[in-house]
Structures are given as structure tokens and as C-alpha cells.
Design a protein around this motif. Structure first.
Motif, short mmCIF file in Angstrom:
data_model
loop_
_atom_site.label_atom_id
_atom_site.label_comp_id
_atom_site.label_asym_id
_atom_site.label_seq_id
_atom_site.Cartn_x
_atom_site.Cartn_y
_atom_site.Cartn_z
N LYS A 143 -7.08 -6.27 -17.54
CA LYS A 143 -8.11 -5.86 -16.59
C LYS A 143 -8.30 -4.34 -16.56
CE LYS A 143 -9.81 -9.45 -14.39
NZ LYS A 143 -11.26 -9.65 -14.20
N ILE A 144 -7.32 -3.59 -16.99
CA ILE A 144 -7.35 -2.15 -16.73
C ILE A 144 -8.51 -1.46 -17.40
CG2 ILE A 144 -5.83 -1.50 -18.65
CD1 ILE A 144 -5.88 -0.01 -15.11
N ARG A 145 -8.91 -1.90 -18.59
CA ARG A 145 -10.02 -1.23 -19.25
C ARG A 145 -11.33 -1.50 -18.51
NH1 ARG A 145 -11.06 1.37 -23.77
NH2 ARG A 145 -13.17 1.36 -24.57
N HIS A 146 -11.48 -2.75 -18.02
CA HIS A 146 -12.69 -3.06 -17.27
C HIS A 146 -12.79 -2.26 -15.99
CE1 HIS A 146 -15.79 -5.29 -15.20
NE2 HIS A 146 -14.93 -5.56 -14.23
N LEU A 147 -11.64 -2.08 -15.32
CA LEU A 147 -11.66 -1.41 -14.03
C LEU A 147 -11.70 0.10 -14.16
CD1 LEU A 147 -9.09 -3.59 -12.09
CD2 LEU A 147 -11.56 -3.64 -11.92
N VAL A 148 -10.98 0.63 -15.16
CA VAL A 148 -10.86 2.08 -15.28
C VAL A 148 -11.86 2.64 -16.27
CG1 VAL A 148 -9.30 3.95 -15.89
CG2 VAL A 148 -8.44 1.97 -14.62
N ILE A 172 -11.42 7.70 -0.82
CA ILE A 172 -12.07 7.16 0.37
C ILE A 172 -11.42 5.82 0.71
CG2 ILE A 172 -14.23 6.23 1.30
CD1 ILE A 172 -15.72 8.19 -0.40
N PRO A 173 -10.95 5.61 1.96
CA PRO A 173 -10.29 4.35 2.31
C PRO A 173 -11.17 3.14 2.03
CG PRO A 173 -9.96 5.99 4.03
CD PRO A 173 -10.95 6.57 3.06
N ALA A 174 -10.55 2.07 1.57
CA ALA A 174 -11.27 0.85 1.25
C ALA A 174 -11.60 0.08 2.52
CB ALA A 174 -10.44 -0.04 0.32
N VAL A 175 -12.70 -0.69 2.46
CA VAL A 175 -13.04 -1.59 3.56
C VAL A 175 -12.38 -2.92 3.25
CG1 VAL A 175 -14.88 -2.76 4.80
CG2 VAL A 175 -15.22 -0.42 3.96
N LEU A 176 -11.33 -3.25 4.01
CA LEU A 176 -10.56 -4.45 3.73
C LEU A 176 -11.16 -5.65 4.45
CD1 LEU A 176 -6.98 -2.99 4.06
CD2 LEU A 176 -8.28 -3.36 1.98
N PRO A 177 -10.97 -6.86 3.89
CA PRO A 177 -11.46 -8.06 4.60
C PRO A 177 -10.71 -8.26 5.89
CG PRO A 177 -10.08 -8.65 2.71
CD PRO A 177 -10.33 -7.17 2.61
N ASP A 178 -11.42 -8.78 6.89
CA ASP A 178 -10.84 -8.97 8.22
C ASP A 178 -10.06 -10.28 8.24
OD1 ASP A 178 -10.14 -8.79 10.81
OD2 ASP A 178 -12.11 -9.30 11.61
N ASN A 203 -8.41 -6.99 -9.10
CA ASN A 203 -9.03 -7.53 -10.29
C ASN A 203 -10.55 -7.60 -10.20
OD1 ASN A 203 -6.48 -7.86 -11.30
ND2 ASN A 203 -6.33 -10.03 -10.74
N ASP A 204 -11.08 -7.74 -8.98
CA ASP A 204 -12.51 -8.01 -8.84
C ASP A 204 -13.31 -6.86 -8.25
OD1 ASP A 204 -11.90 -10.53 -9.75
OD2 ASP A 204 -11.64 -11.37 -7.73
N ASP A 205 -12.65 -5.89 -7.62
CA ASP A 205 -13.37 -4.79 -6.97
C ASP A 205 -13.39 -3.58 -7.91
OD1 ASP A 205 -14.51 -2.91 -5.42
OD2 ASP A 205 -13.06 -2.99 -3.79
N PRO A 206 -14.57 -3.27 -8.49
CA PRO A 206 -14.62 -2.13 -9.43
C PRO A 206 -14.40 -0.79 -8.77
CG PRO A 206 -16.82 -2.97 -8.99
CD PRO A 206 -15.86 -3.94 -8.35
N GLU A 207 -14.48 -0.73 -7.44
CA GLU A 207 -14.27 0.53 -6.74
C GLU A 207 -12.84 0.67 -6.22
OE1 GLU A 207 -16.44 2.90 -6.63
OE2 GLU A 207 -17.91 1.71 -7.72
N TRP A 208 -11.96 -0.28 -6.56
CA TRP A 208 -10.62 -0.25 -6.01
C TRP A 208 -9.83 0.96 -6.51
CZ3 TRP A 208 -8.15 -2.12 -2.06
CH2 TRP A 208 -6.78 -2.05 -2.01
N TYR A 209 -9.84 1.19 -7.84
CA TYR A 209 -9.04 2.27 -8.40
C TYR A 209 -9.86 3.56 -8.49
CZ TYR A 209 -5.33 -0.96 -9.70
OH TYR A 209 -4.32 -1.86 -9.66
N TRP A 210 -9.18 4.67 -8.27
CA TRP A 210 -9.78 6.01 -8.38
C TRP A 210 -9.03 6.78 -9.46
CZ3 TRP A 210 -13.41 8.68 -4.98
CH2 TRP A 210 -14.08 7.79 -4.14
N ARG A 237 -4.05 3.30 -4.88
CA ARG A 237 -5.31 3.10 -5.62
C ARG A 237 -5.54 4.20 -6.67
NH1 ARG A 237 -9.68 2.96 -1.18
NH2 ARG A 237 -11.05 2.53 -2.95
N ILE A 238 -4.63 5.16 -6.75
CA ILE A 238 -4.77 6.27 -7.70
C ILE A 238 -4.34 5.82 -9.09
CG2 ILE A 238 -3.78 8.50 -8.36
CD1 ILE A 238 -3.79 9.27 -5.42
#
Length: 750
Positions: free
Chosen positions: A4-9, A71-77, A88-95, A176-177
Motif C-alpha cells: 500500500k505504501i506506494r499508493h499512499l505515499v 493537520i489533525p484527522a477527522v476520526l469517525p465517531d 489503507n483507504d484514506d489517501p490523506e492519512w500520511y504526511w 501519520r508522519i
């Protein structure tokens, strides 16, 4: 995760600590490092990492100083968070962050696993609790290679005064870094530097010496592109595109780094980005022109302990970027105060970061609440309240409670209302002993002064408590007003407020009951009356547990209470507001033996008449127009238990009987007429079975239409005058009708 790392990063996007970062702040920050030394040098010792453990420690140190840029993530409630799905699914997870170049010595642990000039990616897999080191493939599309896997460090415990949401945001931002570094062989790199040193670098001859500038490339369009000495000052050239920046307002920040013993840059204290506290060098720099702006820094350079000049670093930040609206630009928060630009209150003490800076408190430290009034000490300083007094304005409410209710904790005239609950809110009491409850937990005083007059004559003083036992001074029945005020021992008091109690110690009375006890009647009903009074004027009367029909001026009545043949017991009960009750019982006997007289009932019907000359002749019949429904009224003897109404025609047919409505001796009813001649019959029967019937001749003339359509039968009207509407047939045009004796001529039908 490796797949997954190449897709995300993806590729290494430079969001380096040294450069412009944050998607939300693109174009808002620019950095440059200026080194005023005799020659440029690189300290390889400070950036040499020979083991994977050293590399992961450097990564951990880096993210400790850089997490504020995420920037802090908006987590599910949800109570349980699916970390694997987020990663794996959130493209904005890693910075992504560029950590620059590090070196390894020949023969070291790292040198045995990777070649010179290898790009590495270091990040934490939260779901697996692993720290991964991957090498970036040289060929596009090739898979990342897993070089090393470590067990992730445990999460620290939140501090005592820290809100959990802030703790969670901080620790998640760290994890997330994604850290990008280039690993080079130190031996090869030293040769490259030596070769580069023989090439010309931007050098400015300054009095025989030389000044060299090291510039760091920025991912934004705005950069510090040139610096030079001018008469003991530094001139900075800031470049930007032709449009979009001119007229914008920026601030310039700097800090001086000490040199080593030889006057060279001390890279053990090298440029650490935002980990250092910067100085605000220029607060409002307005960019002018279409492509560049010059700014002169006249401040002298600092010197180290050896008297050597320090290295000075500069950074730019846009004044307009302030997403948390705390009064500080994001750049100033990151450069100077080290507060979180995404949180208006970084230390969660209730005071905004900007307010704390203005009032000189520490926006990174929650000092707690020394006086336990609901406001932190820092917030009290910014509000102007006393951190050591829970009631700064002496209005008897905690400062924190007033502030939460939108009132001023520094103005005694601005406060929530005072209130007291007497006897738990029941108000009515049969006892002189009362309880006075101050239900607001944020109300506080030293004493409570209570009296029963506004002048506070014969007042009583109690130590303040949430619940106070108070005794009325006398037993006078009725409404008792209770006046009180709160007081501190320094004799400061508030405005008076009051409660109220209704004292009732007397029983109600029950007199003049009819019928009398032992009454004998030949009827199956009885009207019950009496006099029920109380000293406070409000009573409830029940007969055999049923409410009476009404009470007026103490006199109650129940109309036509049903009886059974034989002896009947009537229980009459009177209660007042506090529950005092008196009751009595009496018997009424129904005896019908020897009763042979039938009750009488009659209808009040108009009669047909004829006028001859001055003589009016009435007939024993009543003629109505064509309407099958005939509404009638009448009266019956009081001993008539049942009254029926029905109609017969001349052929002996009879419609069904209907029971007439009664109000005392008055009768109301409806009967259906046959076309033509009818006998309308009303029958009355008493409890002994005696029956009488009265008959009335009624004609339903189908040649005419004459009926009232408004108001409806038995309608209740409110007014002294009403409009009556109806329908007539054409052959009645010009006739005169009378409604309750008021005559009117009928016009032409429409």
C-alpha cells in the motif's frame, strides 16, 4: 502494508520541516538559512547513522518536533476505530516529510544492507504496531523493499491537565508522519563535497573576507533568494511570482545559532527547523512590486562564547493565515510560540493562544485552577478576574459559572438570577418547619440572612449551606413571604430575593347538606347540595369518589345523582390544598310502594292558527314544512325517571323511541316525522313504573320547504344577537316568519 505504501505515499513530495509544508498553508511560509562564516562546511559526524536503531531514533526525534505541522484527522465517531482501514483507504492519512541526507560509515550495519545514495521511507503502522523502514525503488512501478521492521514505541500516558482529544490528536499526528531520507556512504559523500568546494559559490567580498549564503529550495512560489551585507546590516531579497503576492502582509522570523570553537557552524546545534524558538524580526512586511521586495535587517549579529559570529536563519510567514481564529497567525504560532495553529487553545486552559500571548501567560502550560472556580488561572488573567478568588466580583456566583452563562465575572450587576426552593418546591405546608434549598451548586456565600419582611426586622442569620432548616416565626395561616440575601463575612451582600410558602393548619368545613340523613324518596335520583369552605378558600368535593358538578362561593351541587332501589349510602368528602380532609355519610332510601301517580311530560309546540277579522282561532295541530327531523323541547315532572319521544302516522306505523335529554325538569329531543299527518308522542315513567303518554298532532307538509340551516341544533352561541339562516320553497316568498317572536318578511328565494 508494503504494497500500500506506494499508493499512499507516491513520490517523495517535499513537505520538509525546513521548507513550506502543510497543504492548508501552501504559500504561507517560506524558509531560508543564511550562514555568515568564512567558508561553507558540512559536519558529517552529526548526521552519520551506522545502525538501524540509530536511524529509527532519529526518526522518532524528528516527529516529536514536527507533528505540529500535521493537520489533525477527522476520526469517525465510533467507540472502536479501524486503524487499518484509515491507513489503507484514506489517501490523506500520511504526511510526507523530507529529512534530507544522512551518512553511514563503510563496514557499518547499514552499509551491509543498502548501497550508496539509497532513498528510505520510515513510518509507523498503527494497526500492526510496527515501525517499518522501506527502500524506494530506483525504477518507477517497482515494489518498495522492506529493509527493517521494529516494534513501535508504546503510546505515552496523557498528562493530568490535558484533554483526551488533544492528546489523541497529538499522538496520531506523530504516527501519520512518513519520513523520507537519503542514505549515502560517508566516504563517497566526502569526496563529492571536496569536489564541489572547488567550484564557485555565491560569494560576496566584504572587506577582504567572504560571506556565503546557503539557500534552501522551497516548494512554494515565494522564496528568500538573496542576502548580502550592507553597512553592518543585512539586505534580504524576497522573490515571488508576477501576481498574487504584491500587497500581502508577512512577518520575518529569525534565530541565531552558535558556532563551534573554530568559528565554523556548530552542527551539533544546527538548523532544526521549527524545533527552535525564533525571534520576530519584522512584524508587518508588505510585499510590493511585481516580483521582489527588499528588506533591511539592521540588528547586529549575535556572537558565541568565543566571540565568533553566530549563524543566522530567516523564515517568512503570512500574517493572514489563522485558521483557529486565536489572534495569532499560524506562522507566529509555529515559529515563536510553538502553539498548535489548528487549535485556538493549545494547552486547553480555556484561554486562547492569542489572549495568553497578549497577557503574558504561557500558552503551552495549563496551570490548573487554584481557586476551583471553573476557570484556569491563565484564563482568569486574560479575563481580568482574580485567580485566587472564586468570586471576583462578589456577586456570590463562581467566576466559571458566570462565564459559562454569558455573564461577566468582573461585574457584580451581571449574574444569573438568584433562586431558592422552599420545601422542595411543594410550597404548601402544614408545618412551620421549612427547608430552604439553594440548588445551584455554583452559588456560594458565608451567610444567609432570612426574614419575613423587606425591612429584615427580626431576621435570622444562618451559616451558608445548600439546605437550610428554617422555622416560621408564628402559625398564621396563609401565604408567607420569605425574604433573604447572601452575605460574606466582610459584610458584602447581594440584593434581596425571596421565596414563598403557604401555611395551612386548619381543617375545611362541611355544612348544610341536602338531602338529610335518612331521607326517603320515590325517585331513582337525588340532587345533592351543601356548603364546603376552607380558610384559604380552595376545596375539592367528592360524592362517592366522584367530583361534584360544580362549586360556587363554597356551595357545591350534584344534579340527579343516581340511586338504586332500597337504601343508598352517600359519602361526601371535602379536602383542602394541603390534604386536610373532612367527610360525612348519609343514607337515602328509595321506596316506591304505594306510588300510583304517573308523572306527566309535555312538549312546547306552536299551534296552527287562523285570523278572522279581529278573532284569532288556534287549532290542535302544528304544521311543519318538508323536513323529516323535528327538534322539540318540553318539560316533565321531577319524579319522571325516563322520558321517551316517538311519532306515529295515520296507518299505525311507529318509528323508534328516543330518550329525551334532560336538564332538571327541562326536556330536549328529536323525532323523525312521517310525510303527512303524525302523532308525536311523549311518554314519562317514574321509579314505580307509573306511565303517562301525551300526544300531539303534527303535519309534515311536503309541499313546502322551510328549515333553519344555521345555527345547528343545540349549538352553543356566545353573543346577544345571532344570525339565523335557512331554506324555503318558492311558494313561501313574501311570507312573514318570526324567530323567538321577532318577525321578518322573507324576500324572493334565490
Amino acid at each position: 502494508m508494503v504494497q500500500k505504501i506506494r499508493h499512499l505515499v507516491g513520490r517523495v513530495d517535499v513537505r520538509a520541516l525546513y521548507l513550506v509544508f502543510l497543504m492548508a498553508f501552501i504559500g504561507s511560509l517560506a524558509f531560508a538559512a543564511v550562514q555568515l562564516t568564512k567558508e561553507q562546511a558540512e559536519d558529517f559526524n552529526a548526521r552519520t547513522l551506522n545502525t538501524w536503531a540509530q536511524l529509527t531514533k532519529e526518526f522518532a526525534d524528528f516527529r516529536e518536533s514536527s507533528y505540529a505541522l500535521v493537520i489533525p484527522a477527522v476520526l469517525p465517531d465510533e467507540a472502536s476505530i479501524d486503524w487499518a482501514a484509515l491507513q489503507n483507504d484514506d489517501p490523506e492519512w500520511y504526511w510526507d516529510f523530507d529529512g534530507g541526507t544522512y551518512y553511514f560509515d563503510p563496514g557499518s550495519e547499514i552499509s551491509k544492507q543498502i548501497p550508496h545514495d539509497t532513498e528510505l521511507v520510515v513510518f509507523e503502522d498503527i494497526a500492526q504496531e510496527e515501525l517499518l523502514v522501506l527502500s524506494v525503488p530506483q525504477t518507477a512501478g517497482s515494489p518498495y523493499k522492506e529493509e527493517m521492521v521494529f516494534r513501535a514505541l508504546p503510546w505515552p500516558q496523557p498528562s493530568k491537565f490535558e484533554r483526551y482529544q488533544r492528546y489523541l490528536d497529538r499522538e496520531l499526528c506523530k504516527r501519520r508522519i512518513v519520513w523520507h531520507v537519503t542514505m549515502k556512504s560517508r566516504r563517497v559523500a566526502e569526496r563529492e563535497v571536496s569536489l564541489a568546494a572547488s567550484q564557485p559559490v555565491m560569494a560576496l567580498d566584504e572587506g577582504g573576507g567572504s560571506m556565503q549564503m546557503m539557500s534552501m529550495e522551497s516548494v512554494t512560489e515565494l522564496k528568500i533568494t538573496h542576502i548580502k551585507n550592507i553597512s553592518n546590516s543585512l539586505q534580504l531579497e524576497i522573490s515571488y511570482p508576477i501576481s498574487g503576492y504584491s500587497g500581502s502582509v508577512w512577518s520575518v522570523y529569525s534565530y541565531d545559532a552558535p558556532a563551534d570553537a573554530d568559528g565554523e557552524p556548530d552542527f551539533s546545534k544546527r538548523f532544526q527547523g521549527l524545533d527552535n524558538v525564533w525571534t520576530l524580526a519584522k512584524s508587518n512586511l508588505v510585499l510590493s512590486g511585481v516580483s521582489n521586495t527588499l528588506w533591511l535587517d539592521a540588528r547586529p549579529m549575535a556572537v558565541d562564547t568565543n566571540g565568533e559570529p553566530c549563524n543566522r536563519f530567516y523564515g517568512l510567514g503570512a500574517n493572514s493565515i489563522n485558521p483557529d481564529n486565536d489572534g495569532l497567525s499560524s506562522a507566529r504560532e509555529l515559529f515563536v510560540h510553538k502553539t498548535n495553529p489548528a487549535l485556538a487553545d493549545t494547552d486547553s486552559d480555556g484561554a486562547s493562544d492569542g489572549a495568553e500571548v497578549r497577557f503574558g501567560t504561557n500558552p503551552l502550560n495549563n496551570p490548573g485552577d487554584a481557586d476551583a472556580d471553573g476557570l484556569s488561572d491563565d484564563l482568569e488573567i486574560t479575563l481580568g478576574t482574580n485567580p485566587n478568588s472564586r468570586d471576583s466580583d462578589n456577586d456570590f456566583y463562581f467566576d466559571g459559572y458566570e462565564y459559562s452563562k454569558g455573564k461577566s465575572p468582573t461585574n457584580s450587576a451581571s449574574h444569573p438570577p438568584y433562586s431558592v426552593l422552599v420545601n422542595g418546591g411543594t410550597v404548601i405546608t402544614t408545618n412551620r418547619a421549612l427547608t430552604l434549598a439553594f440548588t445551584n451548586e455554583f452559588l456560594w456565600a458565608d451567610q444567609v440572612v432570612v426574614a419575613h419582611n423587606e425591612e429584615f426586622v427580626d431576621s435570622v442569620t444562618y451559616p451558608f449551606a445548600r439546605l437550610i432548616d428554617h422555622t416560621l416565626p408564628d402559625g398564621s395561616n396563609g401565604i408567607r413571604d420569605i425574604y433573604m440575601y447572601l452575605r460574606y463575612t466582610n459584610n458584602i451582600r447581594n440584593a434581596l430575593f425571596m421565596g414563598r410558602a403557604l401555611l395551612d393548619t386548619e381543617m375545611p368545613s362541611l355544612l348544610s347538606i341536602s338531602p338529610s340523613d335518612g331521607c326517603v324518596t320515590n325517585r331513582l335520583h337525588v340532587d345533592i347540595t351543601g356548603l364546603a369552605t376552607d380558610n384559604l378558600g380552595v376545596v375539592r368535593v367528592l360524592v362517592n369518589s366522584n367530583w361534584v358538578d360544580g362549586i360556587s362561593s363554597g356551595r357545591f351541587y350534584m344534579v340527579r345523582h343516581l340511586l338504586q332501589p332500597g337504601t343508598n349510602t352517600l359519602s361526601i368528602e371535602v379536602s383542602d390544598q394541603v390534604g386536610h380532609t373532612v367527610s360525612t355519610q348519609l343514607t337515602v332510601t328509595v321506596e316506591t310502594a304505594g306510588d300510583t301517580n304517573a308523572p306527566q311530560a309535555a312538549l312546547d309546540l306552536p299551534r296552527d292558527y287562523e285570523i278572522t277579522g279581529e278573532q284569532t282561532n288556534f287549532f290542535d295541530r302544528t304544521t311543519y314544512a318538508d323536513s323529516k327531523d323535528l327538534y322539540v323541547r318540553g318539560h316533565a315532572d321531577a319524579d319522571a325517571e325516563w322520558v321517551w319521544l316517538y311519532a306515529e302516522n295515520g296507518e299505525g306505523a311507529t318509528n323508534s323511541k328516543t330518550t329525551m335529554g334532560r336538564l332538571g325538569t327541562q326536556l330536549l329531543g328529536r323525532v323523525e316525522l312521517f310525510p303527512g299527518s303524525n302523532w308525536v308522542c311523549v311518554a314519562a315513567q317514574d321509579a314505580a313504573g307509573n306511565l303517562s303518554t301525551s300526544r300531539y298532532a303534527v303535519i309534515r307538509d311536503t309541499n313546502y320547504i322551510f328549515k333553519i340551516t344555521y345555527p345547528a341544533p343545540y349549538a352553543e352561541m356566545n353573543g346577544t344577537n345571532i344570525v339565523v339562516k335557512g331554506e324555503i320553497s318558492a311558494n313561501l316568498a313574501g311570507a312573514v316568519i318570526a324567530v323567538n317572536g321577532v318577525g321578518i318578511q322573507i324576500g324572493t328565494p334565490t
